[in-house]
Enzyme design. Sequence first.
Site, PDB file in Angstrom:
ATOM      1  N   ARG A  34       0.840  -1.209   0.000  1.00  0.00           N
ATOM      2  CA  ARG A  34       0.000   0.000   0.000  1.00  0.00           C
ATOM      3  C   ARG A  34       0.874   1.257   0.000  1.00  0.00           C
ATOM      4  O   ARG A  34       0.593   2.222  -0.693  1.00  0.00           O
ATOM      5  CB  ARG A  34      -0.894   0.021   1.240  1.00  0.00           C
ATOM      6  CG  ARG A  34      -2.099  -0.881   1.116  1.00  0.00           C
ATOM      7  CD  ARG A  34      -2.785  -1.015   2.477  1.00  0.00           C
ATOM      8  NE  ARG A  34      -4.027  -1.743   2.411  1.00  0.00           N
ATOM      9  CZ  ARG A  34      -4.121  -3.066   2.263  1.00  0.00           C
ATOM     10  NH1 ARG A  34      -3.036  -3.797   2.156  1.00  0.00           N
ATOM     11  NH2 ARG A  34      -5.303  -3.664   2.205  1.00  0.00           N
ATOM     12  N   GLU A 330      -6.190 -14.759   6.351  1.00  0.00           N
ATOM     13  CA  GLU A 330      -4.821 -15.190   6.058  1.00  0.00           C
ATOM     14  C   GLU A 330      -4.164 -15.898   7.248  1.00  0.00           C
ATOM     15  O   GLU A 330      -3.111 -16.511   7.101  1.00  0.00           O
ATOM     16  CB  GLU A 330      -3.962 -14.029   5.539  1.00  0.00           C
ATOM     17  CG  GLU A 330      -3.683 -12.951   6.562  1.00  0.00           C
ATOM     18  CD  GLU A 330      -2.845 -11.787   6.008  1.00  0.00           C
ATOM     19  OE1 GLU A 330      -2.723 -11.633   4.794  1.00  0.00           O
ATOM     20  OE2 GLU A 330      -2.325 -11.022   6.836  1.00  0.00           O
ATOM     21  N   ARG A 402       1.811 -19.783   3.027  1.00  0.00           N
ATOM     22  CA  ARG A 402       1.239 -20.088   4.350  1.00  0.00           C
ATOM     23  C   ARG A 402       1.000 -21.584   4.539  1.00  0.00           C
ATOM     24  O   ARG A 402       0.886 -22.058   5.665  1.00  0.00           O
ATOM     25  CB  ARG A 402      -0.023 -19.252   4.593  1.00  0.00           C
ATOM     26  CG  ARG A 402       0.288 -17.758   4.591  1.00  0.00           C
ATOM     27  CD  ARG A 402      -0.757 -16.900   5.234  1.00  0.00           C
ATOM     28  NE  ARG A 402      -0.649 -15.542   4.729  1.00  0.00           N
ATOM     29  CZ  ARG A 402       0.212 -14.613   5.165  1.00  0.00           C
ATOM     30  NH1 ARG A 402       1.045 -14.895   6.135  1.00  0.00           N
ATOM     31  NH2 ARG A 402       0.241 -13.402   4.623  1.00  0.00           N
ATOM     32  N   LYS A 427       7.382 -15.594  -1.103  1.00  0.00           N
ATOM     33  CA  LYS A 427       6.301 -14.656  -1.477  1.00  0.00           C
ATOM     34  C   LYS A 427       6.225 -13.504  -0.487  1.00  0.00           C
ATOM     35  O   LYS A 427       6.045 -12.357  -0.871  1.00  0.00           O
ATOM     36  CB  LYS A 427       4.964 -15.408  -1.529  1.00  0.00           C
ATOM     37  CG  LYS A 427       3.793 -14.576  -2.018  1.00  0.00           C
ATOM     38  CD  LYS A 427       2.531 -15.425  -2.175  1.00  0.00           C
ATOM     39  CE  LYS A 427       1.452 -14.694  -2.956  1.00  0.00           C
ATOM     40  NZ  LYS A 427       0.749 -13.658  -2.205  1.00  0.00           N
TER      41      LYS A 427
HETATM   42  O1  S3P Z   1      -5.306  -6.150   1.246  1.00  0.00           O
HETATM   43  C1  S3P Z   1      -4.453  -6.948   1.652  1.00  0.00           C
HETATM   44  O2  S3P Z   1      -3.268  -6.628   1.856  1.00  0.00           O
HETATM   45  C2  S3P Z   1      -4.875  -8.346   1.914  1.00  0.00           C
HETATM   46  C3  S3P Z   1      -6.216  -8.638   2.033  1.00  0.00           C
HETATM   47  C4  S3P Z   1      -6.714 -10.013   2.258  1.00  0.00           C
HETATM   48  O3  S3P Z   1      -7.203 -10.475   1.025  1.00  0.00           O
HETATM   49  P1  S3P Z   1      -8.670 -11.139   0.821  1.00  0.00           P
HETATM   50  O4  S3P Z   1      -9.688 -10.140   1.264  1.00  0.00           O
HETATM   51  O5  S3P Z   1      -8.696 -11.442  -0.632  1.00  0.00           O
HETATM   52  O6  S3P Z   1      -8.678 -12.370   1.692  1.00  0.00           O
HETATM   53  C5  S3P Z   1      -5.614 -10.922   2.777  1.00  0.00           C
HETATM   54  O7  S3P Z   1      -6.056 -12.252   2.788  1.00  0.00           O
HETATM   55  C6  S3P Z   1      -4.351 -10.768   1.942  1.00  0.00           C
HETATM   56  O8  S3P Z   1      -3.348 -11.631   2.428  1.00  0.00           O
HETATM   57  C7  S3P Z   1      -3.823  -9.357   2.032  1.00  0.00           C
HETATM   58  C1  PEP Z   2      -4.005 -14.238   0.665  1.00  0.00           C
HETATM   59  C2  PEP Z   2      -2.742 -13.824   0.720  1.00  0.00           C
HETATM   60  O1  PEP Z   2      -2.081 -13.091  -0.214  1.00  0.00           O
HETATM   61  P1  PEP Z   2      -2.541 -12.188  -1.447  1.00  0.00           P
HETATM   62  O2  PEP Z   2      -2.073 -10.807  -1.127  1.00  0.00           O
HETATM   63  O3  PEP Z   2      -1.847 -12.762  -2.635  1.00  0.00           O
HETATM   64  O4  PEP Z   2      -4.045 -12.269  -1.569  1.00  0.00           O
HETATM   65  C3  PEP Z   2      -1.878 -14.164   1.889  1.00  0.00           C
HETATM   66  O5  PEP Z   2      -0.772 -13.595   1.978  1.00  0.00           O
HETATM   67  O6  PEP Z   2      -2.268 -14.994   2.731  1.00  0.00           O
END
Ligand code: S3P
Ligand code: PEP
Length: 443
Positions: A34, A330, A402, A427
Site C-alpha cells: 500500500r 490469512e 502459508r 512470497k
Molecule cells: O489487502 C491486503 O493486503 C490483503 C487482504 C486479504 O485479502 P482477501 O480479502 O482477498 O482475503 C488478505 O487475505 C491478503 O493476504 C492481504
Molecule cells: C491471501 C494472501 O495473499 P494475497 O495478497 O496474494 O491475496 C496471503 O498472503 O495470505
Amino acid sequence: MALNAQPALWPAPTASGAVDATVHVPGSKSVTNRALVLAALASEPGWLRRPLRSRDTLLMAAALRAMGVGIEETVSSSSSGAGGSGEAWRVLPTGLHGPATVDVGNAGTVMRFLPPVAALADGPIRFDGDPRSYERPLNGVIDALRVLGARIDDDGRGALPLTVHGGGALDGGPVAIDASSSSQFVSALLLSAPRFNQGVEVRHIGATLPSLPHIRMTVDMLRSVGAQVDTPESGGEPNVWRVTPGALLGRDLTIEPDLSNAQPFLAAALVTGGKIVVPDWPARTTQPGDQLREIFTEMGGICELTEYGLVFTGSGAIHGIDVDLGEVGELTPGIAAVAALADSPSTLRGVAHLRLHETDRLAALTKEINELGGDVTETADGLHIRPRPLHGGDFHTYDDHRMATAGAIIGLAVEGVRIENVATTAKTLPDFTELWAGMLGKN
Ligand SMILES: O=C(O)C1=C[C@@H](OP(=O)(O)O)[C@@H](O)[C@H](O)C1
Ligand SMILES: C=C(OP(=O)(O)O)C(=O)O
C-alpha cells in the site's frame, strides 16, 4: 547448493524442547505494498523504511518502475529516528507511462491494486502472472474500472491476463461491486481514488465482506497521506466508502513487522510450551495478525504487549477453538496447524473465500493434514479439525507460502515431516528457514 537454494523436500525441524527466542519479523507485505502505491501516486517524494523485500513487494516495485516511478533502494538512517538505520526505499513519483508490462506473480495486492493505477497512465499496461493468478477473482476491479471510465481488454472471464488502456486520467464517481470474494477489490479502488477526477464512491453489494481490517488499513494509510475518506465507521452508510479527489503527500513511513508472518513463531511457543519475543509489535495497528494475541491466548498462550514488543508464552497446553476467521482469513493455515495438535476439536468458520487464495486453502489443509494421519473435514465456509496423533510424511504446499509455514508448525511436534517447496515462503518471508533455524538454535 546455490546460496538461498532450498531442497525440494525440506525436512521440517522438530523442537527438542521449549523454544526461547527473540524473532525480528520483517516488514508487513500489506503495508509495504500500500505504501508503495500511495507514494507512487503522491505529488512529492516519500520514504519507506524497513520495507519488506519479498517476491510480492519486489513485483510491486518492479511494476511501478515499469510505469515510470523512481524507486531507489538505499541503506540509510531515519531522520525521525523512528526507523533506526537499515534499508529504505525512496519513491520518486512521476507521470505514469505506458506501454508497460506488469508481472503480478501470484500477489493479490499487485493484481488488484495496480489496474486502477494503470488507468491513470498515458498508455497501455499489460498485466500477466503465474498460472494461479488467472484463477483468482479480479472481476470486481475490472467491472468497476469500466464503470469509472477505463478501457480494459480481457478475455471476458473477469480475470488475468488483461490490458488496461490508460488514458492519462480517469473520471471516477460512484460504483457498486460485490467484494465477497476479496476485500482487495475495495482497497484497490480506494487507493487510487484521490487521483480520479471525481474521486470514488464504492458500494459493496455482496452478502459478506472478508478481511475488514485490511480495508481499515487502506483507509488509515490513505488518511495518513492527506486523503479525505468517509467510511461506514465514520458515520457513513454501511458498506459504502467515499474518497475525495486531491493531492497526496509524500511521507516518511517506517513499515511495521508483518504480524501474520509472526504467526508461525508464536505458534512455536504454543506448540512447545516456550517463549517468543517479537520486537516492535505495534501498540496500535490495523494488521489482522494483531488478532493472534486473542486467538492464541484462547488456544492456550499468554500474551504481554510491552514497549519493546510482544512477549508470547505457551502454557504447554494447546486448546481447540471455535472461531470466525472472516476478518483474518490469512491466519487460517497457521491456526489450522496448531488446531491439529490441540487437546480438543476446532471449528474454523467464515473463510469460504480462502478457496480462491494462493491455492484452495481449505482443500489443501484438509488433504495435507489428513495425509499425516489427521482428521480434518471441509465445511461450506471453513474446517472442522479433530486432533489425532500425526505421523511424518511429505507436506505439499501448492505454491502457497502459508501452507509451507503451517507444515513447519506441525513439523515441530511430529518427526519426519518434509515440506515440499519451502522456497515458496519467498512470497512474503524469504528468510523463513533461517529465522526458523535461528529460533530453534540450529543456525
Ligand atoms: O489487502 C491486503 O493486503 C490483503 C487482504 C486479504 O485479502 P482477501 O480479502 O482477498 O482475503 C488478505 O487475505 C491478503 O493476504 C492481504
Ligand atoms: C491471501 C494472501 O495473499 P494475497 O495478497 O496474494 O491475496 C496471503 O498472503 O495470505
